[in-house]
Motif scaffolding. Structure first.
Motif, short mmCIF file in Angstrom:
data_model
loop_
_atom_site.label_atom_id
_atom_site.label_comp_id
_atom_site.label_asym_id
_atom_site.label_seq_id
_atom_site.Cartn_x
_atom_site.Cartn_y
_atom_site.Cartn_z
N VAL A 13 4.75 -8.27 -0.96
CA VAL A 13 3.65 -8.94 -1.65
C VAL A 13 2.65 -9.40 -0.60
N MET A 14 1.38 -9.17 -0.87
CA MET A 14 0.32 -9.52 0.08
C MET A 14 -0.54 -10.66 -0.46
N TYR A 15 -1.02 -11.48 0.45
CA TYR A 15 -1.86 -12.64 0.10
C TYR A 15 -3.13 -12.57 0.93
N SER A 16 -4.29 -12.58 0.28
CA SER A 16 -5.58 -12.43 0.96
C SER A 16 -6.26 -13.78 1.14
N VAL A 17 -6.72 -14.04 2.38
CA VAL A 17 -7.31 -15.33 2.73
C VAL A 17 -8.67 -15.14 3.38
N PHE A 18 -9.66 -15.87 2.89
CA PHE A 18 -10.96 -15.99 3.56
C PHE A 18 -10.94 -17.34 4.25
N VAL A 19 -10.77 -17.34 5.55
CA VAL A 19 -10.53 -18.58 6.31
C VAL A 19 -11.61 -19.62 6.02
N ARG A 20 -12.85 -19.20 5.98
CA ARG A 20 -13.97 -20.14 5.79
C ARG A 20 -13.81 -21.00 4.55
N ASN A 21 -13.34 -20.41 3.47
CA ASN A 21 -13.33 -21.09 2.18
C ASN A 21 -11.94 -21.48 1.70
N HIS A 22 -10.92 -21.29 2.53
CA HIS A 22 -9.56 -21.59 2.08
C HIS A 22 -9.26 -23.08 2.12
N THR A 23 -9.80 -23.77 3.09
CA THR A 23 -9.56 -25.21 3.24
C THR A 23 -10.88 -25.94 3.43
N TYR A 263 -0.36 12.03 -5.94
CA TYR A 263 -0.14 11.52 -4.60
C TYR A 263 1.28 11.85 -4.13
N PRO A 264 1.51 11.76 -2.82
CA PRO A 264 2.85 12.07 -2.30
C PRO A 264 3.92 11.13 -2.86
N ASP A 265 5.15 11.54 -2.71
CA ASP A 265 6.28 10.80 -3.28
C ASP A 265 6.37 9.38 -2.75
N ASN A 266 5.94 9.16 -1.50
CA ASN A 266 6.04 7.81 -0.92
C ASN A 266 4.70 7.08 -0.93
N TYR A 267 3.83 7.43 -1.90
CA TYR A 267 2.53 6.75 -1.95
C TYR A 267 2.71 5.27 -2.30
N VAL A 268 1.83 4.45 -1.74
CA VAL A 268 1.83 3.02 -2.05
C VAL A 268 0.40 2.62 -2.39
N LYS A 269 0.19 2.08 -3.57
CA LYS A 269 -1.11 1.59 -3.99
C LYS A 269 -1.13 0.06 -3.92
N LEU A 270 -2.25 -0.50 -3.47
CA LEU A 270 -2.44 -1.94 -3.56
C LEU A 270 -2.81 -2.27 -4.99
N ARG A 271 -2.05 -3.15 -5.63
CA ARG A 271 -2.28 -3.51 -7.03
C ARG A 271 -2.87 -4.91 -7.11
N TYR A 272 -3.89 -5.07 -7.93
CA TYR A 272 -4.56 -6.37 -8.04
C TYR A 272 -5.31 -6.46 -9.36
N LEU A 273 -5.48 -7.68 -9.82
CA LEU A 273 -6.38 -7.97 -10.94
C LEU A 273 -7.72 -8.44 -10.42
N GLU A 274 -7.73 -8.94 -9.18
CA GLU A 274 -8.96 -9.45 -8.58
C GLU A 274 -8.86 -9.30 -7.06
N ASN A 275 -10.01 -9.34 -6.41
CA ASN A 275 -10.07 -9.43 -4.95
C ASN A 275 -11.41 -10.07 -4.59
N LEU A 306 -1.19 -7.61 -4.72
CA LEU A 306 -2.06 -8.49 -3.95
C LEU A 306 -2.36 -9.75 -4.74
N ILE A 307 -2.24 -10.90 -4.07
CA ILE A 307 -2.69 -12.18 -4.62
C ILE A 307 -3.91 -12.60 -3.81
N TYR A 308 -5.04 -12.81 -4.46
CA TYR A 308 -6.22 -13.32 -3.78
C TYR A 308 -6.19 -14.84 -3.85
N ALA A 309 -6.28 -15.48 -2.71
CA ALA A 309 -6.09 -16.93 -2.62
C ALA A 309 -6.83 -17.68 -3.73
#
Length: 426
Positions: A13-23, A263-275, A306-309
């Motif tokens: 599971v991946m988590y996306s961070v924009f440093v400027r606006n995270h805190t 796609y090949p058998d070992n394909y990996v797609k990034l899945r998201y509702l938002e980014n 993918l989880i967008y912060a």
């Protein structure tokens, strides 16, 4: 497909961070203070949006886009020092997570170090001035990869950062020659074995447009030669059209299913509702029940979620890329528990190597499953938010909904669902 891409990436599971606006502070060290919470979500990879100094010439907004980079080999002083960055990466590693950073190699800011020192490495308009091929990206100028010396510089830069981080998310990667990425992967592997490569592959319309103009525009099939994971922009338009009622659910599911054989058998797609480039899920899906179903279905799909912060708090406001626009962590609805449980479920080996099936049913329901011949995971997602009676090829009995711990009953091959998403193990 990259020959050494492991299917186990589908368990991450991946988590996306924009440093400027995270805190409130918008710094590396302030972000480090939030890592325990991020790890508790079940996150395996923290993706930091661009960390480099930004251009001032032609910048958008008050602070400029993080994708208009002035110097690839430095960190944005707004965020802290290089030592602060290394401290953050060390804290990410301390918690058992990987760190990847954004690579923006199609273009730089007009006042970049490279534009000053190596103007010959750039695309020039007929009048000899800098420019970009897309046109509406007014704050950047394009690099020209017909220059072998540019390849050397860019790969050396990647190798420098690979001594610190675990991988790269490559912005508009299809606009850069795939041969460059192949060489970069080979050489970076010597510095960081198992380096993780994510391509922001692009929409079909964008690829066609670039090719019509005689420009580089690689397909996902080409990108998979060099990358482990590609965006799912090849079907994201269908997702949006489905939400708008312009495409039946069956049409969207058919496009998803097509990925299983093109796609090949070992394909990996990034899945998201938002980014960071697209409308927040909480705005697209203001109904919490429908949003829970779409979130659960996104996590259940073949790929890497993918989880967008801020998504875990159902934040509906998309932070600006060009100004200070701090996430309101007290806003929205707290959906942390849902994301945490779904992230935990991703660790099941069936998500990595099981046979995957999905089908659209009447009433806005999707039935999906993973199986390996002895075990099975079944998911029922009421994307319309309505109750349904669904056929399942399972023995009669009481099963546990792995999403919320409730009990559900299967009898005579039928499962009655209230409208909440259901995932059961058999």
């Amino acid at each position: 497909m990259a020959s050494n891409t492991p299917k186990s990436y589908r368990n991450l599971v991946m988590y996306s961070v924009f440093v400027r606006n995270h805190t409130k502070e918008g710094t590396f060290r302030a972000l480090a203070a939030d890592l325990d919470r991020i790890r508790a979500l079940g996150v395996d990879i923290v993706w930091l949006m661009p960390i480099h100094p930004l251009g001032e010439k032609a910048r958008k907004g008050s602070l400029g886009s993080p994708y208009a980079i002035r110097d690839y080999r430095a960190v944005n002083p707004e965020y802290g020092t290089l030592e602060d960055f290394k401290y953050l990466v060390g804290e990410i590693h301390e918690r058992g997570m990987r760190c990847i950073i954004d690579v923006v190699y199609n273009h730089t800011s007009p006042d970049s170090v490279l534009a000053s020192e190596h103007p010959e490495w750039f695309y020039h308009k007929p009048d000899g001035s800098f420019g970009n091929r897309v046109g509406d990206w007014t704050d950047i100028i394009d690099l020209d990869y017909s220059n072998p010396a540019l390849w050397d510089y860019q790969i050396e830069t990647l190798k420098m950062w690979a001594q610190i981080v675990d991988g790269f998310r490559c912005d508009v990667a299809p606009l850069v020659p795939v041969e460059f990425w192949l060489r970069a992967r080979r050489e970076v592997e010597e510095v960081r074995p198992g380096c993780f490569w994510l391509a922001e592959s692009v929409e079909p319309e964008f690829i066609v447009s670039m090719r019509e103009r005689g420009l580089v525009g690689h397909s996902d099939g080409e990108m998979y030669r060099a990358f482990d994971v590609c965006y799912d922009y090849d079907i994201f338009g269908a997702f949006r059209d489905c939400l708008k009622g312009k495409l039946p659910l069956e049409g969207y599911i058919a496009r998803l299913g097509m990925q299983e054989y093109i796609y090949p058998d070992n394909y990996v797609k990034l899945r998201y509702l938002e980014n960071h480039d697209n409308t927040r899920a909480a705005l697209l899906l203001p109904d919490a029940l429908r949003r829970r179903n779409w979130t659960a279905f996104m996590f259940f799909q073949r790929g890497l979620p993918l989880i967008y912060a801020g998504q875990e708090r159902a934040i509906s406001h998309l932070p600006s890329l060009f100004d200070r626009d701090t996430i309101d962590w007290q806003g929205g609805e707290d959906e942390t528990g849902l994301f945490t449980r779904l992230a935990q479920l991703r660790k099941d080996a069936l998500f990595a190597a099981g046979a995957f099936r999905q089908e659209a049913l009447p009433g806005g329901v999707v039935r999906a499953s993973y199986s390996d011949g002895t075990r099975k995971l079944c998911g029922v997602f009421c994307l319309s938010g309505s109750p349904a009676l669904v056929e399942l090829e399972l023995p009669n009995g009481t099963y546990v909904n792995l999403i919320d711990g409730s009990e559900v009953e299967v009898h005579a091959g039928l499962l009655g669902v209230t409208g909440e998403p259901v995932i059961i193990r058999a």
